[in-house]
Design a protein around this motif. Structure first.
Motif: not given
Length: 315
Positions: A177-199
């Motif tokens: 339902r969405m471009p794979s490039y956009l999916y990868s970028l958004i997921v990378f950002i979300i995962a990075g934020v999750v790591f930041a909160l964890y740290n």
């Protein structure tokens, strides 16, 4: 599938990708920073590299529904969990054991696909995965003989593989339902934020690292991520998903060779036997899976041709 040829032969690009992702475990072993910091900066730097090219997809981003946003968030959390567990496993077990276990990703994807999408696999393909699972048992048994820490690392790698399988199953639904490039970028950002909160919650320092560590963070984002995972995604427009998925077998082989040359890691005979079973079982699974896809494509082609021949037979 688009059959146009890439500017560089697919086989050479596949080799570059396999070598690139094989370096991931080596870089992690070289770093003395916490796994959560390595994962955070790997995703952050990769997102910064991708962000300048996201403009054509801005419309698709604003059109996302609430359900899609929730799925993206869940996928990002699963990706962060995968990196945290798998990268953490390398603190306790060998590169060979961890990467061979992580190659069991298709096992969990097959189970998840059956539960979520009712997709069935051929009995012959399932038997191949069964052989691979036996191989993992051999690897774990060999690690028990080394130390309890090695077994702990094996378990972390298994749970990390379950997490990445969940991430990919969600992605399979979203990229329709969405471009794979956009999916990868958004997921990378979300995962990075999750790591930041964890740290932040764990009180782990964000910036107190020597230049060598920052170099490793950059290498993790460029070599295994850009020249590995993103390259494989790009290759999907030139070759089949089954061909691209063969990198699952290439990574543990490449990682084992690099770990032997650069880290001096050695395996017991039992672990080598387990590794061969894992790779052989997965090769059988991928081969049988490709045959099933080919048969289904042939059946669809025949069904599409039937309406055209019916009027002639009726006359």
């Amino acid at each position: 599938m688009d059959t146009k040829k890439p500017p560089i032969p697919v086989s050479l690009l596949m080799l570059i990708g396999i070598v690139a992702i094989s370096f991931s475990a080596i870089f992690i072993k070289w770093s003395s920073a916490p796994a959560s910091i390595q994962g955070m900066y790997r995703l952050l730097f990769t997102s910064l590299l991708m962000f300048p090219f996201v403009r054509p997809y801005s419309g698709a981003a604003s059109a996302l529904h609430l359900k899609d946003r929730l799925l993206l968030t869940t996928s990002g959390i699963m990706l962060a969990l995968h990196f945290l567990l798998w990268m953490g496993s390398l603190e306790f077990t060998s590169v060979a054991s961890s990467t061979m276990i992580m190659a069991l990703e298709p096992v969990f994807i097959m189970i998840g696909s059956y539960i979520l999408y009712k997709e069935r696999s051929a009995v012959s393909a399932i038997s191949g995965l069964g052989v691979a699972i036996i191989g993992v048992v051999f690897i774990g048994w060999g690690d028990i003989g080394l130390s309890s820490d090695n077994l702990k690392g094996d378990l972390l790698s298994i749970f990390g593989t379950v997490a990445v399988a969940a991430h990919l199953l969600i992605g399979k639904k979203l990229v329709a339902r969405m471009p794979s490039y956009l999916y990868s970028l958004i997921v990378f950002i979300i995962a990075g934020v999750v790591f930041a909160l964890y740290n932040w919650a764990a009180g782990i320092a964000f910036f107190d690292y020597p230049p060598r560590e920052w170099g490793i963070f950059a290498l993790l984002s460029i070599v295994p991520t850009v020249f590995g995972h993103i390259l494989f995604n790009w290759l999907l427009q030139y070759t089949s998903a089954t061909t691209v998925s063969m990198n699952i077998l290439g990574e543990p082989v490449g990682a084992c060779i690099l770990a032997y040359l650069l880290l001096g890691e050695r395996l017991s005979g039992l672990q080598w036997s387990g590794g061969l079973l894992v790779l052989g079982g997965l090769a059988s699974y991928l081969y049988m899976g490709s045959r099933k896809v080919a048969r289904e494509a042939e059946r669809r082609h025949r069904r599409e041709q039937e309406p055209e021949t019916l009027p002639e037979s009726a006359s």
